[in-house]
Write a protein that holds these residues in place. Sequence first.
Motif, short mmCIF file in Angstrom:
data_model
loop_
_atom_site.label_atom_id
_atom_site.label_comp_id
_atom_site.label_asym_id
_atom_site.label_seq_id
_atom_site.Cartn_x
_atom_site.Cartn_y
_atom_site.Cartn_z
N TYR A 1 0.83 -1.21 0.00
CA TYR A 1 0.00 0.00 0.00
C TYR A 1 0.86 1.26 0.00
CZ TYR A 1 -4.26 -2.67 0.61
OH TYR A 1 -5.31 -3.53 0.41
N GLN A 2 1.97 1.22 0.74
CA GLN A 2 2.85 2.38 0.78
C GLN A 2 3.42 2.68 -0.62
OE1 GLN A 2 3.55 4.72 2.98
NE2 GLN A 2 5.16 5.67 1.75
N LEU A 3 3.82 1.64 -1.32
CA LEU A 3 4.40 1.84 -2.66
C LEU A 3 3.33 2.20 -3.69
CD1 LEU A 3 7.16 -0.94 -2.76
CD2 LEU A 3 7.48 1.54 -2.59
N GLN A 4 2.08 1.80 -3.43
CA GLN A 4 0.97 2.25 -4.29
C GLN A 4 0.71 3.73 -4.06
OE1 GLN A 4 -1.35 0.24 -6.40
NE2 GLN A 4 0.57 -0.89 -6.36
N LYS A 5 0.73 4.11 -2.78
CA LYS A 5 0.44 5.48 -2.38
C LYS A 5 1.56 6.41 -2.85
CE LYS A 5 0.93 6.85 1.93
NZ LYS A 5 0.81 6.82 3.40
N GLN A 6 2.80 5.97 -2.67
CA GLN A 6 3.95 6.79 -3.05
C GLN A 6 4.96 5.93 -3.79
OE1 GLN A 6 5.66 9.00 -4.39
NE2 GLN A 6 5.20 10.51 -2.81
N PRO A 7 4.83 5.84 -5.11
CA PRO A 7 5.75 4.97 -5.87
C PRO A 7 7.11 5.61 -6.12
CG PRO A 7 3.98 5.82 -7.30
CD PRO A 7 3.77 6.42 -5.95
N LEU A 8 7.28 6.87 -5.69
CA LEU A 8 8.54 7.57 -5.96
C LEU A 8 9.35 7.74 -4.68
CD1 LEU A 8 7.13 10.33 -8.31
CD2 LEU A 8 8.21 8.16 -8.96
N CYS A 9 10.67 7.75 -4.83
CA CYS A 9 11.56 7.95 -3.69
C CYS A 9 11.32 9.33 -3.08
CB CYS A 9 13.01 7.81 -4.14
SG CYS A 9 14.16 8.27 -2.83
#
Length: 96
Positions: free
Chosen positions: A22-30
């Motif tokens: 979910y975190q990587l869906q929410k924020q896929p960028l560094c």
Amino acid sequence: MASNSPWHNLYNSKRWYRLRYYQLQKQPLCEFHLRRKQVVSASIVDHITPHKGDVALFHDPDNLQSLCKRCHDSVKQRLENGGTVTEFDDDGRVIW
Ligand SMILES: [Zn+2]
């Protein structure tokens, strides 16, 4: 994450996989690169406040940030060096 980490089981849980997803869906960028206005895809979900085995902190979605491997490794490096490594953005402001 080394397999001999005391928190190995936390990272191996379904709950963590879901949170990470979910975190990587929410924020896929560094997020560190974004602060430098650079777009780099994130591959690692990092704990902003070190959880040190605290299960509540470990699973707190507000304590997560998306990082690329390079930034994640610099954070680790910084911690291992006792927090002396500091990085600046283009305007000379301290990023961490
Ligand atoms: Zn980065």
